[in-house]
Enzyme design. Sequence first.
Site, mmCIF file in Angstrom:
data_model
loop_
_atom_site.group_PDB
_atom_site.id
_atom_site.type_symbol
_atom_site.label_atom_id
_atom_site.label_comp_id
_atom_site.label_asym_id
_atom_site.label_seq_id
_atom_site.Cartn_x
_atom_site.Cartn_y
_atom_site.Cartn_z
ATOM 1 N N PRO A 127 0.869 -1.278 0.078
ATOM 2 C CA PRO A 127 0.010 0.182 -0.152
ATOM 3 C C PRO A 127 0.783 1.243 -0.135
ATOM 4 C CG PRO A 127 -1.049 -1.630 1.483
ATOM 5 C CD PRO A 127 0.399 -2.147 1.004
ATOM 6 N N ILE A 156 -0.938 -8.007 -6.547
ATOM 7 C CA ILE A 156 0.089 -9.222 -6.913
ATOM 8 C C ILE A 156 -0.517 -10.185 -8.055
ATOM 9 C CG2 ILE A 156 1.371 -10.962 -5.933
ATOM 10 C CD1 ILE A 156 2.113 -8.292 -4.762
ATOM 11 N N ARG A 268 -18.065 -3.426 -42.771
ATOM 12 C CA ARG A 268 -19.052 -2.508 -42.537
ATOM 13 C C ARG A 268 -19.250 -1.516 -43.501
ATOM 14 N NH1 ARG A 268 -23.418 -0.502 -39.553
ATOM 15 N NH2 ARG A 268 -23.185 1.689 -38.987
ATOM 16 N N GLN A 336 -12.519 4.012 -32.650
ATOM 17 C CA GLN A 336 -13.235 5.080 -33.395
ATOM 18 C C GLN A 336 -13.596 4.479 -34.581
ATOM 19 O OE1 GLN A 336 -13.244 7.854 -31.651
ATOM 20 N NE2 GLN A 336 -14.510 9.007 -33.335
ATOM 21 N N GLY A 340 -20.094 3.412 -32.752
ATOM 22 C CA GLY A 340 -20.798 2.934 -31.540
ATOM 23 C C GLY A 340 -20.693 1.296 -31.276
ATOM 24 N N GLU A 363 4.466 -2.731 -13.741
ATOM 25 C CA GLU A 363 5.905 -2.900 -13.870
ATOM 26 C C GLU A 363 6.705 -1.603 -14.098
ATOM 27 O OE1 GLU A 363 7.539 -6.231 -15.585
ATOM 28 O OE2 GLU A 363 5.635 -7.726 -15.448
ATOM 29 N N GLY A 364 6.120 -0.634 -13.526
ATOM 30 C CA GLY A 364 6.462 0.969 -13.450
ATOM 31 C C GLY A 364 5.795 1.532 -14.408
HETATM 32 N N1 CAA Z 1 19.325 -3.340 -11.676
HETATM 33 C C1 CAA Z 1 20.352 -3.305 -10.608
HETATM 34 N N2 CAA Z 1 20.344 -2.390 -9.832
HETATM 35 C C2 CAA Z 1 19.603 -1.483 -10.083
HETATM 36 C C3 CAA Z 1 18.711 -1.152 -10.896
HETATM 37 C C4 CAA Z 1 18.510 -2.297 -12.045
HETATM 38 N N3 CAA Z 1 17.862 -1.987 -13.011
HETATM 39 N N4 CAA Z 1 18.097 0.099 -10.874
HETATM 40 C C5 CAA Z 1 18.599 0.709 -9.859
HETATM 41 N N5 CAA Z 1 19.586 -0.065 -9.211
HETATM 42 C C6 CAA Z 1 20.429 0.264 -7.837
HETATM 43 C C7 CAA Z 1 21.144 1.405 -8.095
HETATM 44 O O1 CAA Z 1 22.173 1.279 -8.857
HETATM 45 C C8 CAA Z 1 21.140 1.974 -6.875
HETATM 46 O O2 CAA Z 1 22.478 1.129 -6.431
HETATM 47 P P1 CAA Z 1 23.348 1.791 -4.996
HETATM 48 O O3 CAA Z 1 22.334 1.875 -3.818
HETATM 49 O O4 CAA Z 1 24.248 0.747 -4.900
HETATM 50 O O5 CAA Z 1 23.702 3.001 -5.399
HETATM 51 C C9 CAA Z 1 19.959 1.352 -6.080
HETATM 52 O O6 CAA Z 1 19.616 0.515 -7.001
HETATM 53 C C10 CAA Z 1 19.138 2.445 -6.124
HETATM 54 O O7 CAA Z 1 18.780 3.172 -7.457
HETATM 55 P P2 CAA Z 1 17.765 4.347 -7.586
HETATM 56 O O8 CAA Z 1 18.503 5.387 -6.754
HETATM 57 O O9 CAA Z 1 17.827 4.509 -8.976
HETATM 58 O O10 CAA Z 1 16.493 4.104 -6.943
HETATM 59 P P3 CAA Z 1 15.105 4.882 -6.639
HETATM 60 O O11 CAA Z 1 14.923 4.577 -5.256
HETATM 61 O O12 CAA Z 1 15.433 6.151 -7.008
HETATM 62 O O13 CAA Z 1 13.985 3.873 -7.298
HETATM 63 C C11 CAA Z 1 12.707 3.838 -9.414
HETATM 64 C C12 CAA Z 1 14.176 4.171 -8.820
HETATM 65 C C13 CAA Z 1 13.218 3.329 -10.750
HETATM 66 C C14 CAA Z 1 11.801 4.607 -9.517
HETATM 67 C C15 CAA Z 1 12.341 2.202 -8.790
HETATM 68 O O14 CAA Z 1 12.053 2.476 -7.551
HETATM 69 C C16 CAA Z 1 11.089 1.665 -9.809
HETATM 70 O O15 CAA Z 1 11.598 0.910 -10.389
HETATM 71 N N6 CAA Z 1 9.803 1.827 -9.191
HETATM 72 C C17 CAA Z 1 8.714 1.235 -9.770
HETATM 73 C C18 CAA Z 1 8.493 -0.090 -9.268
HETATM 74 C C19 CAA Z 1 7.644 -0.868 -10.197
HETATM 75 O O16 CAA Z 1 7.968 -1.133 -11.011
HETATM 76 N N7 CAA Z 1 6.814 -1.694 -9.642
HETATM 77 C C20 CAA Z 1 6.181 -2.692 -10.177
HETATM 78 C C21 CAA Z 1 5.457 -3.827 -9.427
HETATM 79 S S1 CAA Z 1 5.604 -5.450 -10.111
HETATM 80 C C22 CAA Z 1 4.457 -5.500 -11.097
HETATM 81 O O17 CAA Z 1 3.565 -4.396 -11.522
HETATM 82 C C23 CAA Z 1 4.006 -6.711 -11.563
HETATM 83 C C24 CAA Z 1 2.659 -6.905 -12.280
HETATM 84 O O18 CAA Z 1 1.733 -6.481 -11.654
HETATM 85 C C25 CAA Z 1 2.659 -7.815 -13.768
#
Ligand code: CAA
Length: 379
Positions: A127, A156, A268, A336, A340, A363-364
């Site tokens: 959350p 999840i 159509r 579009q 309808g 996934e972001g």
């Molecule tokens: N691979 C390995 N390491 C990585 C990395 C990667 N791709 N990206 C970042 N890191 C490492 C960095 O090198 C850094 O390392 P250090 O601490 O050693 O310096 C550390 O991770 C922190 O990196 P950031 O400062 O870039 O991290 P951040 O806190 O600023 O976050 C973010 C960056 C991209 C916003 C990340 O939090 C993110 O991806 N958020 C989105 C989460 C997400 O995608 N959730 C999806 C949930 S799953 C899902 O959706 C599945 C589903 O339903 C199908």
Amino acid sequence: MAPLTDEQRLVRDSVREFADAEVAPLAAQIDIEHRPPLETVPKLAELGLLGMIVPAEYGGSGTDTLSYIIAIEELARACATTAVMVEAHTSLATWPILAFGTAQQRDRWLPALATGEKLGAFALTEPGAGTDAGAVATTAVREGEEYVLNGQKVFITGGGYAEVFIVIARTSHEGAPHKGLSAFIVERDTPGFTVGEGERKLGIRASSTPPLMFSDVRIPAGALLGNEGDGFKIAMATLDGGRTGIAAQAVGIAQGALEASIAYAKQRVQFGKPIGAQQAIQWMLADMSTDIEAGRQLTYLAAGLEDSGEPFGEAAARAKLFCGQMASRVTGMAIQIHGGNGYTEAYPVERAYRDAKITEIYEGTNEVQRMIIAKSLLR
Ligand code: CAA
């Protein structure tokens, strides 16, 4: 992009044939019923689609990433939910065990996951930890030879039926928040682990996305994936590959909507001729097809980079960013063209339009992909 190999073409053709015969006929009904198509799982397994990226020694098909991505695209062309079931199981649950598991963990889990005997899910989101993935609050406290998990996960994918979960939990409160996270392999039937009611969603309605609750869940210390503190990096690396999968899902959704629009434009009749004879419709179809092909190339590029062992996280972010928005644009145009009729459940483009939106979020979000791309540009 190099042309597809004979093997990749074979994957595309055989998954398309399978999806047309076994996946598409269920898509509308499972959407209405908000019910995962579990009856398709044994058929996906028989075709080897649940272990594509897993080496043959663990019972998988051992294909390259691009073949797997093409399979996701073809499944999504027929049913976005079936595609994400396979994608989350493969990219988010199986891959991290393959990439970070010990020999013992690989031996224990990969054969069951690759053959579809067990399905997997990835539990990161909470959350209070969505885009800010480092804010995970679920705790894992070491007690002797066990860890004790407490907390809650939400949204999840696959949570309703998965038996193996990659769970990201906090093992330390020291230092930067993301450095205190660890990854664990958790079995569904562990006491204290409960799964809540699935969410009712705008799109991919058949996909199971329940909350998970952990209440003094005791797991063996051997369930730790990688080392303590590796959890955030494992999650990020896992999502790098997953994002190519979601880009492929978006391409497939858009392709399905384009094909439905072409068929509709041919049959159509308005003003005494098929609407496809009107330049307004022709230009929409041309734009949709161009948009899809651009997204497909970005997606295949990211998969190809992964296959050649090169860094691909930025390419995957670019593919997902473009394809998510592209799928929303293309499915909007598909409605579009259908007018309808397209706004009703009687035509598949209505579902495609709803399904496309999630590819801009999970996934972001688009904004997360932009953060990843910009960070790389400014490094
Ligand atoms: N691979 C390995 N390491 C990585 C990395 C990667 N791709 N990206 C970042 N890191 C490492 C960095 O090198 C850094 O390392 P250090 O601490 O050693 O310096 C550390 O991770 C922190 O990196 P950031 O400062 O870039 O991290 P951040 O806190 O600023 O976050 C973010 C960056 C991209 C916003 C990340 O939090 C993110 O991806 N958020 C989105 C989460 C997400 O995608 N959730 C999806 C949930 S799953 C899902 O959706 C599945 C589903 O339903 C199908």
